[in-house]
Motif scaffolding. Structure first.
Motif, PDB file in Angstrom:
ATOM      1  N   SER A   1      -8.094  -4.544  -4.912  1.00 47.82           N
ATOM      2  CA  SER A   1      -9.520  -4.824  -4.749  1.00 47.82           C
ATOM      3  C   SER A   1     -10.094  -4.223  -3.469  1.00 47.82           C
ATOM      4  O   SER A   1     -11.285  -4.302  -3.233  1.00 47.82           O
ATOM      5  CB  SER A   1      -9.717  -6.335  -4.737  1.00 47.82           C
ATOM      6  N   GLY A   2      -9.233  -3.636  -2.638  1.00 44.32           N
ATOM      7  CA  GLY A   2      -9.731  -3.052  -1.389  1.00 44.32           C
ATOM      8  C   GLY A   2      -9.909  -4.087  -0.283  1.00 44.32           C
ATOM      9  O   GLY A   2     -10.635  -3.855   0.679  1.00 44.32           O
ATOM     10  N   LEU A   3      -9.221  -5.216  -0.429  1.00 43.44           N
ATOM     11  CA  LEU A   3      -9.361  -6.264   0.590  1.00 43.44           C
ATOM     12  C   LEU A   3      -8.179  -6.276   1.571  1.00 43.44           C
ATOM     13  O   LEU A   3      -8.299  -6.733   2.700  1.00 43.44           O
ATOM     14  CB  LEU A   3      -9.439  -7.641  -0.078  1.00 43.44           C
ATOM     15  N   GLY A   4      -7.018  -5.765   1.090  1.00 40.81           N
ATOM     16  CA  GLY A   4      -5.773  -5.885   1.862  1.00 40.81           C
ATOM     17  C   GLY A   4      -5.888  -5.489   3.326  1.00 40.81           C
ATOM     18  O   GLY A   4      -5.555  -6.282   4.216  1.00 40.81           O
ATOM     19  N   LEU A   5      -6.379  -4.266   3.583  1.00 44.74           N
ATOM     20  CA  LEU A   5      -6.403  -3.801   4.966  1.00 44.74           C
ATOM     21  C   LEU A   5      -7.423  -4.538   5.827  1.00 44.74           C
ATOM     22  O   LEU A   5      -7.212  -4.727   7.022  1.00 44.74           O
ATOM     23  CB  LEU A   5      -6.670  -2.289   5.013  1.00 44.74           C
TER      24      LEU A   5
ATOM     25  N   LYS B   1       2.203   1.920  -3.312  1.00 45.51           N
ATOM     26  CA  LYS B   1       1.204   2.478  -4.229  1.00 45.51           C
ATOM     27  C   LYS B   1       0.954   3.961  -3.932  1.00 45.51           C
ATOM     28  O   LYS B   1       0.616   4.726  -4.821  1.00 45.51           O
ATOM     29  CB  LYS B   1      -0.128   1.711  -4.100  1.00 45.51           C
ATOM     30  N   ALA B   2       1.123   4.341  -2.635  1.00 41.07           N
ATOM     31  CA  ALA B   2       0.776   5.715  -2.229  1.00 41.07           C
ATOM     32  C   ALA B   2       1.913   6.700  -2.449  1.00 41.07           C
ATOM     33  O   ALA B   2       1.695   7.908  -2.457  1.00 41.07           O
ATOM     34  CB  ALA B   2       0.367   5.726  -0.757  1.00 41.07           C
TER      35      ALA B   2
ATOM     36  N   TYR C   1     -13.282  -1.310   0.548  1.00 40.15           N
ATOM     37  CA  TYR C   1     -13.277   0.152   0.570  1.00 40.15           C
ATOM     38  C   TYR C   1     -11.961   0.678  -0.001  1.00 40.15           C
ATOM     39  O   TYR C   1     -10.880   0.266   0.403  1.00 40.15           O
ATOM     40  CB  TYR C   1     -13.472   0.695   1.994  1.00 40.15           C
ATOM     41  N   GLN C   2     -12.066   1.596  -0.941  1.00 35.22           N
ATOM     42  CA  GLN C   2     -10.879   2.266  -1.479  1.00 35.22           C
ATOM     43  C   GLN C   2     -11.152   3.761  -1.491  1.00 35.22           C
ATOM     44  O   GLN C   2     -12.274   4.182  -1.790  1.00 35.22           O
ATOM     45  CB  GLN C   2     -10.585   1.762  -2.900  1.00 35.22           C
ATOM     46  N   VAL C   3     -10.111   4.555  -1.184  1.00 35.81           N
ATOM     47  CA  VAL C   3     -10.333   6.004  -1.112  1.00 35.81           C
ATOM     48  C   VAL C   3     -10.640   6.542  -2.500  1.00 35.81           C
ATOM     49  O   VAL C   3     -11.598   7.269  -2.707  1.00 35.81           O
ATOM     50  CB  VAL C   3      -9.092   6.716  -0.517  1.00 35.81           C
TER      51      VAL C   3
ATOM     52  N   ASP D   1       5.110   6.007   5.526  1.00 39.50           N
ATOM     53  CA  ASP D   1       5.466   6.461   4.166  1.00 39.50           C
ATOM     54  C   ASP D   1       5.290   7.960   4.050  1.00 39.50           C
ATOM     55  O   ASP D   1       4.647   8.591   4.889  1.00 39.50           O
ATOM     56  CB  ASP D   1       4.618   5.711   3.117  1.00 39.50           C
TER      57      ASP D   1
ATOM     58  N   ILE E   1     -11.145   2.542   5.587  1.00 33.56           N
ATOM     59  CA  ILE E   1     -10.212   1.761   4.761  1.00 33.56           C
ATOM     60  C   ILE E   1      -9.998   0.351   5.305  1.00 33.56           C
ATOM     61  O   ILE E   1      -9.527  -0.514   4.586  1.00 33.56           O
ATOM     62  CB  ILE E   1      -8.837   2.470   4.605  1.00 33.56           C
TER      63      ILE E   1
ATOM     64  N   ASN F   1       0.843  -1.204   0.000  1.00 35.06           N
ATOM     65  CA  ASN F   1       0.000   0.000   0.000  1.00 35.06           C
ATOM     66  C   ASN F   1       0.875   1.250   0.000  1.00 35.06           C
ATOM     67  O   ASN F   1       0.588   2.214  -0.710  1.00 35.06           O
ATOM     68  CB  ASN F   1      -0.893   0.032   1.241  1.00 35.06           C
TER      69      ASN F   1
END
Ligand SMILES: Nc1ncnc2c1ncn2[C@@H]1O[C@H](COP(=O)(O)OP(=O)(O)OP(=O)(O)O)[C@@H](O)[C@H]1O
Ligand SMILES: [Mg+2]
Length: 343
Positions: free
Chosen positions: A303-307, A246-247, A290-292, A272, A285, A243
């Motif tokens: 896919s918004g599953l990681g967190l 990616k950010a 859920y994705q911002v 980060d 999140i 993440n």
């Protein structure tokens, strides 16, 4: 109510008649005072009986009101132990049958939900199987064991291979999310060194960071032991670092994995200097999917599953996960692991 109503009317009539006789007696002749006194006492007794019977007739109403309150609070299936042949009895019966119908429907809904989750878990597991030969044969072809490939062919097979691993990652995440939903996410805890776990994650993630000239450092200087599932905690740190990658922007991006020891727990952090997270999304999140930034033009995939999986894993260890973040300055994700977490 019919019987109760009759009783009240009867008692009311008796009280009225006796009061009338009493008044007449006193008016006709004051010598009737003794009889009048007797009637007065009788009148008072009747009045008290009248009040008591009204009170008693309201008791079942209170019981039923309490029962409705419990239904409102989600406690179904309780029976009101009251029976009578009037409307009160009918009402009690209706509340009992309403309560048991809701309970039955709720149980049915739960069963359907579990069957759906189990089906999804089974399907996602089955989906993994055909991906194994796709990846395997891609490797064999790329290794030119079956003959030489030209540049174009190699590029296409690279795409097949990376698409297969993205799909595999998505399926694994879906499977984990399903397991969490079913309460089947098992963690096998044993004593591990967090410095070592973070180091192992770095080895895998360094090439990805280096590819974008993002600096990725591990700042755990000494051994830090806790009881945890090494594979699962590696998964958490990997997700957080992915993440962060990616950010952050290529060349200026900086990511640091650290850990601090408290009396009862260790706290791991992944910091980060990326784009940050809006205040109103900091809780959301951690929810599934859920994705911002959900706009179609967003650069980062996922896919918004990681967190949500990280949260499930950390909580299965008895820990907590949260984020501190400032827009355009960066984010730091923290998670804790209890030190004396046996089992
Ligand atoms: N370090 C971070 N900086 C800024 N935003 C972040 C950071 N980590 C997570 N987010 C935001 O939280 C969202 C949810 O993250 P999560 O890891 O659950 O899903 P994802 O990364 O989008 O997809 P997946 O992890 O399933 O591949 C991300 O889409 C992103 O918007
Ligand atoms: Mg992610």
């Amino acid at each position: 109510m019919k019987i109760a109503q009759k009783t009240y009317v009867m008692l009311g009539v008796i009280i009225d008649v006796t009061t009338l006789i009493l008044l007449l007696l006193v008016l006709i002749s004051p010598e009737n005072l003794v009889v009048a006194e007797g009637l007065l006492i009788f009148d008072i007794v009747m009045f008290v009986t009248f009040l008591l019977s009204i009170k008693r007739s309201l008791d079942p109403l209170k019981t039923m009101n309490d029962a409705i309150d419990r239904i409102k609070n989600g406690i179904y299936g309780e029976r009101i132990e009251f029976s009578s042949k009037d409307e009160m009895g009918d009402l009690a019966k209706s509340i009992n049958s309403l309560s048991s119908t809701i309970q039955r429907k709720e149980e049915e809904a739960k069963k359907v939900e579990i069957a759906k989750d189990e089906f999804l878990a089974m399907i996602t597991h089955e989906l993994k199987t055909p991906l194994v030969p796709i990846q395997g044969y891609s490797d064999i072809l790329l290794g030119e064991h079956l003959g030489p490939l030209n540049k174009n062919q190699k590029e296409r097979i690279e795409v097949i291979k990376s698409s297969a691993s993205s799909l595999l990652q998505l399926i694994s995440d879906l499977l984990d999310a399903q397991k969490m939903e079913l309460g089947q996410l098992r963690v096998k805890k044993s004593r591990h060194n967090l410095r070592q776990t973070a180091e192992n994650t770095m080895v895998v993630m360094q090439p990805l960071a280096a590819g974008e000239s993002i600096s990725l450092n591990q700042n755990i200087k000494r051994d830090l032991y806790a009881n945890y599932d090494d594979d699962r905690i590696t998964q958490v740190i990997t997700n957080l670092v992915k993440n962060a990658l990616k950010a952050t922007s290529a060349k200026t991006g900086m990511i640091e994995v650290s850990a601090a020891e408290g009396p009862d727990e260790v706290t791991v952090s992944v910091a980060d200097n990326g784009k940050g997270i809006p205040a109103d999304s900091k809780e959301k999140i951690f929810k599934k999917f859920y994705q911002v930034d959900t706009s179609s033009t967003r650069e980062s995939s996922g896919s918004g599953l990681g967190l949500s999986i990280c949260k499930g894993i950390v909580e299965a260890h008895g820990g907590r996960i949260w984020v501190e973040s400032e827009i355009e300055k960066g984010s730091t994700f923290y998670f804790t692991l209890p030190k004396n977490n046996k089992g």
